[in-house]
Design a protein around this motif. Structure first.
Motif, PDB file in Angstrom:
ATOM      1  N   THR A 156      36.168 -13.693 -38.850  1.00  0.00           N
ATOM      2  CA  THR A 156      35.746 -12.727 -37.841  1.00  0.00           C
ATOM      3  C   THR A 156      36.232 -13.211 -36.489  1.00  0.00           C
ATOM      4  O   THR A 156      35.967 -14.354 -36.102  1.00  0.00           O
ATOM      5  CB  THR A 156      34.219 -12.557 -37.822  1.00  0.00           C
ATOM      6  OG1 THR A 156      33.782 -12.106 -39.116  1.00  0.00           O
ATOM      7  CG2 THR A 156      33.791 -11.530 -36.773  1.00  0.00           C
ATOM      8  N   LEU A 179      44.483  -7.257 -33.066  1.00  0.00           N
ATOM      9  CA  LEU A 179      43.221  -7.958 -33.331  1.00  0.00           C
ATOM     10  C   LEU A 179      42.977  -8.058 -34.839  1.00  0.00           C
ATOM     11  O   LEU A 179      42.632  -9.123 -35.355  1.00  0.00           O
ATOM     12  CB  LEU A 179      42.063  -7.241 -32.631  1.00  0.00           C
ATOM     13  CG  LEU A 179      40.660  -7.795 -32.866  1.00  0.00           C
ATOM     14  CD1 LEU A 179      40.541  -9.241 -32.400  1.00  0.00           C
ATOM     15  CD2 LEU A 179      39.634  -6.900 -32.149  1.00  0.00           C
ATOM     16  N   ALA A 180      43.186  -6.962 -35.544  1.00  0.00           N
ATOM     17  CA  ALA A 180      43.009  -6.970 -37.006  1.00  0.00           C
ATOM     18  C   ALA A 180      44.027  -7.876 -37.679  1.00  0.00           C
ATOM     19  O   ALA A 180      43.679  -8.635 -38.591  1.00  0.00           O
ATOM     20  CB  ALA A 180      43.117  -5.550 -37.559  1.00  0.00           C
ATOM     21  N   ALA A 189      36.198  -8.142 -35.226  1.00  0.00           N
ATOM     22  CA  ALA A 189      37.142  -7.794 -36.291  1.00  0.00           C
ATOM     23  C   ALA A 189      36.845  -8.704 -37.472  1.00  0.00           C
ATOM     24  O   ALA A 189      37.075  -9.913 -37.410  1.00  0.00           O
ATOM     25  CB  ALA A 189      38.578  -7.988 -35.817  1.00  0.00           C
ATOM     26  N   CYS A 201      40.129  -5.102 -42.927  1.00  0.00           N
ATOM     27  CA  CYS A 201      39.491  -5.546 -41.694  1.00  0.00           C
ATOM     28  C   CYS A 201      38.781  -4.361 -41.053  1.00  0.00           C
ATOM     29  O   CYS A 201      39.379  -3.300 -40.877  1.00  0.00           O
ATOM     30  CB  CYS A 201      40.536  -6.110 -40.726  1.00  0.00           C
ATOM     31  SG  CYS A 201      39.831  -6.707 -39.167  1.00  0.00           S
ATOM     32  N   LEU A 219      44.082  -2.977 -31.074  1.00  0.00           N
ATOM     33  CA  LEU A 219      43.205  -3.038 -32.244  1.00  0.00           C
ATOM     34  C   LEU A 219      43.974  -3.510 -33.475  1.00  0.00           C
ATOM     35  O   LEU A 219      43.469  -4.316 -34.268  1.00  0.00           O
ATOM     36  CB  LEU A 219      42.559  -1.677 -32.503  1.00  0.00           C
ATOM     37  CG  LEU A 219      41.683  -1.125 -31.371  1.00  0.00           C
ATOM     38  CD1 LEU A 219      41.149   0.252 -31.741  1.00  0.00           C
ATOM     39  CD2 LEU A 219      40.576  -2.075 -31.004  1.00  0.00           C
ATOM     40  N   LEU A 243      34.244  -6.436 -29.204  1.00  0.00           N
ATOM     41  CA  LEU A 243      34.688  -6.010 -30.523  1.00  0.00           C
ATOM     42  C   LEU A 243      34.655  -7.178 -31.488  1.00  0.00           C
ATOM     43  O   LEU A 243      35.016  -8.301 -31.127  1.00  0.00           O
ATOM     44  CB  LEU A 243      36.114  -5.453 -30.460  1.00  0.00           C
ATOM     45  CG  LEU A 243      36.330  -4.242 -29.565  1.00  0.00           C
ATOM     46  CD1 LEU A 243      37.809  -3.856 -29.564  1.00  0.00           C
ATOM     47  CD2 LEU A 243      35.459  -3.072 -29.989  1.00  0.00           C
ATOM     48  N   ILE A 264      36.886  -3.235 -37.616  1.00  0.00           N
ATOM     49  CA  ILE A 264      36.624  -3.566 -36.218  1.00  0.00           C
ATOM     50  C   ILE A 264      35.445  -2.716 -35.768  1.00  0.00           C
ATOM     51  O   ILE A 264      35.458  -1.494 -35.924  1.00  0.00           O
ATOM     52  CB  ILE A 264      37.843  -3.295 -35.323  1.00  0.00           C
ATOM     53  CG1 ILE A 264      39.042  -4.110 -35.813  1.00  0.00           C
ATOM     54  CG2 ILE A 264      37.513  -3.606 -33.859  1.00  0.00           C
ATOM     55  CD1 ILE A 264      40.323  -3.823 -35.070  1.00  0.00           C
TER      56      ILE A 264
END
Length: 161
Positions: free
Chosen positions: A53, A78-79, A117, A133, A75, A115, A135
């Motif tokens: 995470t 991030l994932a 993830a 994943c 996003l 956030l 988010i």
């Protein structure tokens, strides 16, 4: 006189890093923290075997698109970072990996939120693994679901990656 470095597996390295018990003698074969995580402000908040995470304080003033919301590409990054961190926990010293597919489904916009993830392996294969994943915003609502296929490289193919 500098102490001799001790190699430890990636999962153990990241667990020590997260717990604040990592010392200068501990080393692993992957780069943590990653340069992209430092640039974008990602941090690991939980780690386990084939799961991770990551957290980001997202703000459209810094991470925004032309509509004034947080950019979907951020996003995805991030994932991808969460998935890569999860998969790296499985890597041995002579192994590396690369993302070969990434699919994003965006569920709701983000303007400003912490956030999380959370990535985990849905299938762990010898060479091909599949990850999911989610988010979510700080209110617990999902903002995106990202799936990814990861290729594990070994031996000479892993060198320099």
């Amino acid at each position: 006189m500098k102490e001799k470095s001790v190699y430890i597996p990636v999962l153990e390295f990241l667990q020590h890093q997260l717990q604040g018990t990592l010392d200068d003698t501990m080393t692993t074969h992957m780069n943590y923290p990653t340069a992209i995580s430092g640039l974008l402000g990602f941090s690991i908040v939980d780690i386990g075997e084939a799961k991770a995470t990551l957290m980001l304080d997202a703000d459209s003033a810094r991470h925004g698109n032309q509509q004034g919301t947080v950019h979907g590409g951020l996003l995805c990054e991030l994932a991808d970072a969460a998935i890569g961190t999860a998969h790296s926990t499985l890597m041995q010293k002579n192994e590396s990996f690369t993302t070969i597919d990434l699919n994003a489904t965006f569920l709701r916009p983000v303007w400003r939120s912490r956030l999380l993830a959370t990535a985990h392996a849905e299938h762990r294969g010898k060479t091909i693994s599949h990850y999911r994943c989610e988010i979510s915003r700080e209110d617990g609502k999902a903002v995106a679901i990202i799936t990814s296929t990861v290729l594990t490289l070994t031996g000479e193919k892993a060198r320099g990656r």
